[in-house]
Design an enzyme around this catalytic site. Structure first.
Site, PDB file in Angstrom:
ATOM      1  N   TYR A 126       0.916  -1.341  -0.124  1.00 52.69           N
ATOM      2  CA  TYR A 126       0.000  -0.044   0.086  1.00 52.69           C
ATOM      3  C   TYR A 126       0.726   1.324  -0.176  1.00 52.69           C
ATOM      4  O   TYR A 126       0.176   2.323  -0.454  1.00 52.69           O
ATOM      5  CB  TYR A 126      -0.982  -0.099   1.126  1.00 52.69           C
ATOM      6  CG  TYR A 126      -0.398   0.427   2.606  1.00 52.69           C
ATOM      7  CD1 TYR A 126       0.400  -0.629   3.324  1.00 52.69           C
ATOM      8  CD2 TYR A 126      -0.555   1.599   3.159  1.00 52.69           C
ATOM      9  CE1 TYR A 126       0.899  -0.500   4.568  1.00 52.69           C
ATOM     10  CE2 TYR A 126       0.063   1.761   4.274  1.00 52.69           C
ATOM     11  CZ  TYR A 126       0.829   0.796   5.256  1.00 52.69           C
ATOM     12  OH  TYR A 126       1.476   0.959   6.163  1.00 52.69           O
ATOM     13  N   ASP A 140      -3.651  -4.932   2.331  1.00 51.26           N
ATOM     14  CA  ASP A 140      -2.334  -3.940   1.959  1.00 51.26           C
ATOM     15  C   ASP A 140      -1.901  -4.062   0.683  1.00 51.26           C
ATOM     16  O   ASP A 140      -1.411  -3.220  -0.171  1.00 51.26           O
ATOM     17  CB  ASP A 140      -1.377  -3.852   3.227  1.00 51.26           C
ATOM     18  CG  ASP A 140      -1.663  -3.534   4.507  1.00 51.26           C
ATOM     19  OD1 ASP A 140      -2.800  -2.636   4.523  1.00 51.26           O
ATOM     20  OD2 ASP A 140      -1.047  -3.468   5.302  1.00 51.26           O
ATOM     21  N   HIS A 159      -8.167  -8.167   8.028  1.00 52.63           N
ATOM     22  CA  HIS A 159      -7.112  -7.160   7.220  1.00 52.63           C
ATOM     23  C   HIS A 159      -6.058  -8.088   6.904  1.00 52.63           C
ATOM     24  O   HIS A 159      -5.455  -7.508   5.789  1.00 52.63           O
ATOM     25  CB  HIS A 159      -6.695  -6.088   8.815  1.00 52.63           C
ATOM     26  CG  HIS A 159      -5.905  -5.281   7.937  1.00 52.63           C
ATOM     27  ND1 HIS A 159      -6.513  -4.238   7.203  1.00 52.63           N
ATOM     28  CD2 HIS A 159      -4.704  -4.778   8.240  1.00 52.63           C
ATOM     29  CE1 HIS A 159      -5.659  -3.136   6.973  1.00 52.63           C
ATOM     30  NE2 HIS A 159      -4.642  -3.469   7.783  1.00 52.63           N
ATOM     31  N   LYS A 160      -5.487  -9.054   7.518  1.00 47.93           N
ATOM     32  CA  LYS A 160      -4.562 -10.055   6.850  1.00 47.93           C
ATOM     33  C   LYS A 160      -4.819 -11.357   7.638  1.00 47.93           C
ATOM     34  O   LYS A 160      -5.249 -11.267   8.941  1.00 47.93           O
ATOM     35  CB  LYS A 160      -3.165  -9.582   6.924  1.00 47.93           C
ATOM     36  CG  LYS A 160      -2.869  -8.836   8.363  1.00 47.93           C
ATOM     37  CD  LYS A 160      -1.414  -8.234   8.035  1.00 47.93           C
ATOM     38  CE  LYS A 160      -1.277  -6.721   7.652  1.00 47.93           C
ATOM     39  NZ  LYS A 160       0.128  -6.263   7.655  1.00 47.93           N
ATOM     40  N   TYR A 177      -3.853 -11.247  11.181  1.00 46.39           N
ATOM     41  CA  TYR A 177      -4.608 -10.389  12.175  1.00 46.39           C
ATOM     42  C   TYR A 177      -6.141 -10.982  12.031  1.00 46.39           C
ATOM     43  O   TYR A 177      -7.106 -10.173  11.603  1.00 46.39           O
ATOM     44  CB  TYR A 177      -4.745  -8.950  11.780  1.00 46.39           C
ATOM     45  CG  TYR A 177      -3.246  -8.164  11.906  1.00 46.39           C
ATOM     46  CD1 TYR A 177      -2.584  -8.632  12.991  1.00 46.39           C
ATOM     47  CD2 TYR A 177      -2.939  -7.296  11.011  1.00 46.39           C
ATOM     48  CE1 TYR A 177      -1.204  -7.982  13.258  1.00 46.39           C
ATOM     49  CE2 TYR A 177      -1.712  -6.609  11.112  1.00 46.39           C
ATOM     50  CZ  TYR A 177      -0.818  -6.980  12.399  1.00 46.39           C
ATOM     51  OH  TYR A 177       0.359  -6.342  12.577  1.00 46.39           O
ATOM     52  N   ASP A 223      -8.501   1.283   7.869  1.00 51.94           N
ATOM     53  CA  ASP A 223      -7.379   1.108   6.593  1.00 51.94           C
ATOM     54  C   ASP A 223      -7.656   0.258   5.374  1.00 51.94           C
ATOM     55  O   ASP A 223      -7.476   0.722   4.334  1.00 51.94           O
ATOM     56  CB  ASP A 223      -5.881   0.600   7.222  1.00 51.94           C
ATOM     57  CG  ASP A 223      -5.612   1.191   8.476  1.00 51.94           C
ATOM     58  OD1 ASP A 223      -6.418   1.201   9.570  1.00 51.94           O
ATOM     59  OD2 ASP A 223      -4.343   1.586   8.771  1.00 51.94           O
ATOM     60  N   ARG A 232      -5.685   9.195  10.857  1.00 50.15           N
ATOM     61  CA  ARG A 232      -5.289   8.439   9.319  1.00 50.15           C
ATOM     62  C   ARG A 232      -6.072   7.477   9.279  1.00 50.15           C
ATOM     63  O   ARG A 232      -6.496   7.181   8.112  1.00 50.15           O
ATOM     64  CB  ARG A 232      -3.912   8.151   9.208  1.00 50.15           C
ATOM     65  CG  ARG A 232      -3.508   7.685   8.036  1.00 50.15           C
ATOM     66  CD  ARG A 232      -1.950   7.827   7.510  1.00 50.15           C
ATOM     67  NE  ARG A 232      -1.258   6.738   7.966  1.00 50.15           N
ATOM     68  CZ  ARG A 232       0.312   6.909   8.615  1.00 50.15           C
ATOM     69  NH1 ARG A 232       0.484   8.354   8.776  1.00 50.15           N
ATOM     70  NH2 ARG A 232       0.730   6.175   9.041  1.00 50.15           N
ATOM     71  N   GLY A 289      -9.266   8.553   7.949  1.00 48.50           N
ATOM     72  CA  GLY A 289      -8.720   9.189   6.567  1.00 48.50           C
ATOM     73  C   GLY A 289      -8.873   8.024   5.627  1.00 48.50           C
ATOM     74  O   GLY A 289      -9.614   8.359   4.305  1.00 48.50           O
ATOM     75  N   TRP A 290      -8.245   7.087   5.686  1.00 50.48           N
ATOM     76  CA  TRP A 290      -8.341   5.912   4.820  1.00 50.48           C
ATOM     77  C   TRP A 290      -9.906   5.549   4.712  1.00 50.48           C
ATOM     78  O   TRP A 290      -9.934   5.306   3.409  1.00 50.48           O
ATOM     79  CB  TRP A 290      -7.697   4.755   5.461  1.00 50.48           C
ATOM     80  CG  TRP A 290      -6.325   4.584   5.555  1.00 50.48           C
ATOM     81  CD1 TRP A 290      -5.673   3.997   6.737  1.00 50.48           C
ATOM     82  CD2 TRP A 290      -5.373   4.801   4.643  1.00 50.48           C
ATOM     83  NE1 TRP A 290      -4.322   4.145   6.453  1.00 50.48           N
ATOM     84  CE2 TRP A 290      -3.945   4.394   5.216  1.00 50.48           C
ATOM     85  CE3 TRP A 290      -5.074   5.306   3.273  1.00 50.48           C
ATOM     86  CZ2 TRP A 290      -2.739   4.753   4.451  1.00 50.48           C
ATOM     87  CZ3 TRP A 290      -4.075   5.043   2.619  1.00 50.48           C
ATOM     88  CH2 TRP A 290      -2.865   4.926   3.164  1.00 50.48           C
TER      89      TRP A 290
END
Ligand SMILES: *[C@@H]1O[C@H](CO)[C@@H](O)[C@H](O)[C@H]1NC(C)=O
Ligand SMILES: *[C@@H]1O[C@H](CO)[C@@H](O)[C@H](O)[C@H]1NC(C)=O
Ligand SMILES: *[C@@H]1O[C@H](CO)[C@@H](O)[C@H](O)[C@H]1NC(C)=O
Ligand SMILES: *[C@@H]1O[C@H](CO)[C@@H](O)[C@H](O)[C@H]1NC(C)=O
Ligand SMILES: *[C@@H]1O[C@H](CO)[C@@H](O)[C@H](O)[C@H]1NC(C)=O
Length: 411
Positions: free
Chosen positions: A73, A122, A166-167, A170, A177, A247, A250-251
């Site tokens: 990313y 990501d 997320h991955k 995780y 994000d 942030r 924001g993502w």
């Protein structure tokens, strides 16, 4: 990829047939002549700043980089900034650079040099540039590469509700994000290759994330959600991480304004996405610093010792407000929010260099949850990460914000 303003305006208005009255007002509003706040930053200035940032970053990362020099990313968000500068200037050198950077990872047979089975969202984001290159060149290798990323999403592990992890490392976790990492690519792919059925799944990702992470008091979204409640950072009742990280919000905000570009006009879930982005716009405006127009590293704690005005989140919000307003996803009054933020950004974070470049300062280097060096998601954690200059997560959004500001200013 390059569209005329008139065409975009028409498609925006057309997209709102289902919400006729309200939307007519919105669309007409965005066609109104210049209001006083729009006079402050002129078109040339913000586009020039974007080009200055491109100059510095393209020289910093001429061959390798940014960051860990992988197909992930940090490369993707940086190149998205370059892509917008390319669209705004039509200067071929930006296109050549994007192609060069992507081709370092995409082989001629269309395979991507990355680890598919990590199942990290990501790694999806740079796929947006792969799609751009496909649309521009029609080279089949880009189509094959994009199909690999699409296949990753097909196999991506999910929460019981259907949200992407997320991955792999995780598990059962959704982070704000991740919406930016995956959904705009997923939506553009679905539009390009006529996967109409995917849009329900795409909308679902935003809806679950909002449902699970939104604080009803402030309207802000917590950074992460752990369905399994295994993580120390997760609240045993709600599964939420404890803080509103700038942030991260924001993502999510950028993700929704970018995804809507590809979302079918008459899809039943489109209205829900518009409702989410409008709720978010209200909440994020409430935590804009009145004096500077900027946003704080931890959004809701402006006066707490150690908190600071953070530059990557500020650019992400300016981009989201300016674009959302321009495209009619949110009210045109938010142009003022964006302009105010952009003025603060230029004044506080952008350092003009004598060689014609620009440094972007005051970027939080990272912000994560869990992991081996355990990140507990508290206020203390977020303010403990280093503050750096020219990190791609600030550089890319600064270029995006600058280009959006230049687009929102009537010529
Ligand atoms: C595709 O090309 C890459 C790099 O040249 C190579 O490592 C890989 O084995 C090739 N894969 C296939 C399926 O041909
Ligand atoms: C790819 O990621 C998986 C899951 O984390 C790991 O087991 C595997 O060893 C990695 N493969 C390579 C080639 O690094
Ligand atoms: C999680 O918290 C518990 C107690 O609250 C502690 O014993 C444990 O070491 C923590 N684990 C991590 C990974 O921080
Ligand atoms: C600009 O940033 C670079 C790091 O990317 C730094 O080495 C340099 O000193 C900075 N220049 C100014 C004038 O701040
Ligand atoms: C959380 O981590 C920060 C450092 O990142 C530390 O200062 C703080 O004490 C930790 N808080 C708890 C409750 O563990």
């Amino acid at each position: 990829m390059i569209k005329s303003g008139a065409l975009e305006m028409r498609s925006t208005c057309g997209s709102f047939v289902t919400m006729a009255v309200l939307v007519l007002i919105l669309c007409l509003g965005s066609l109104l002549p210049v209001t006083s706040f729009e006079a402050d930053i002129d078109k040339e200035q913000s586009l020039t700043l974007a080009e200055r940032m491109a100059k510095t970053s393209m020289s910093l990362w001429a061959v390798t980089g940014p960051a860990k020099d992988r197909f992930q990313y940090e490369l993707g968000v940086f190149l998205r900034g370059i892509e917008l500068v390319w669209e705004a200037t039509d200067d071929k050198k930006y296109f050549e650079y994007i192609k060069f950077k992507v081709d370092r990872f995409v082989a001629n047979n269309g395979t991507i040099n990355y680890n598919f089975t990590e199942f990290t969202l990501d790694n999806i984001l740079t796929g947006r540039l792969v799609l751009s290159l496909y649309e521009r060149t029609k080279d089949n290798k880009y189509k094959k590469a994009a199909q690999i990323l699409r296949e990753q999403l097909r196999q991506q592990p999910r929460t019981h509700e259907g949200g992407f992890w997320h991955k792999l490392t995780y598990p059962y976790q959704m982070w704000l994000d991740g919406l930016y990492m995956a959904e705009p690519f997923y939506a553009e792919f679905a539009k390009l290759f006529h996967e109409y059925n995917a849009f329900g799944d795409i909308a679902k990702q935003f809806i679950i994330m909002e449902l699970r992470s939104r604080d009803s008091k402030t309207g802000l979204l917590y950074h992460g959600y752990d369905e399994s409640r295994v993580q120390n950072w997760s609240d045993p009742k709600t599964g939420r991480s404890p803080s509103f990280w700038g942030r991260a919000v924001g993502w999510y905000f950028m993700a929704i304004v970018d995804t809507l570009d590809f979302f079918p006009m008459y899809h039943p879930k489109r209205v829900q996405l518009l409702a989410i982005v409008n709720r978010l716009a209200i909440a994020v405006k409430k935590v804009q610093d009145q004096k500077t127009g900027l946003w704080w590293q931890v959004l809701d704690k402006p006066n707490k010792k150690g908190n600071y005005l953070e530059s990557s989140a500020s650019s992400m919000f300016v981009y989201s407000y300016a674009k959302g307003a321009r495209k009619g996803y949110i009210s045109p009054v938010y142009i003022a929010t964006a302009k105010k933020g952009y003025e603060g950004i230029v004044k506080n974070f952008a350092v003009k260099l004598s060689d014609g470049g620009l440094n972007y300062t005051r970027i939080a280097s990272v912000g994560g949850l869990g992991g081996t060096h355990y990140r507990n998601g508290t206020f203390e954690y977020y303010i403990s990460e280093p503050i750096v200059t020219n990190d791609p997560k600030g550089v890319g959004p600064f270029m995006m914000a600058s280009v959006e500001i230049s687009r929102s200013t009537p010529v």
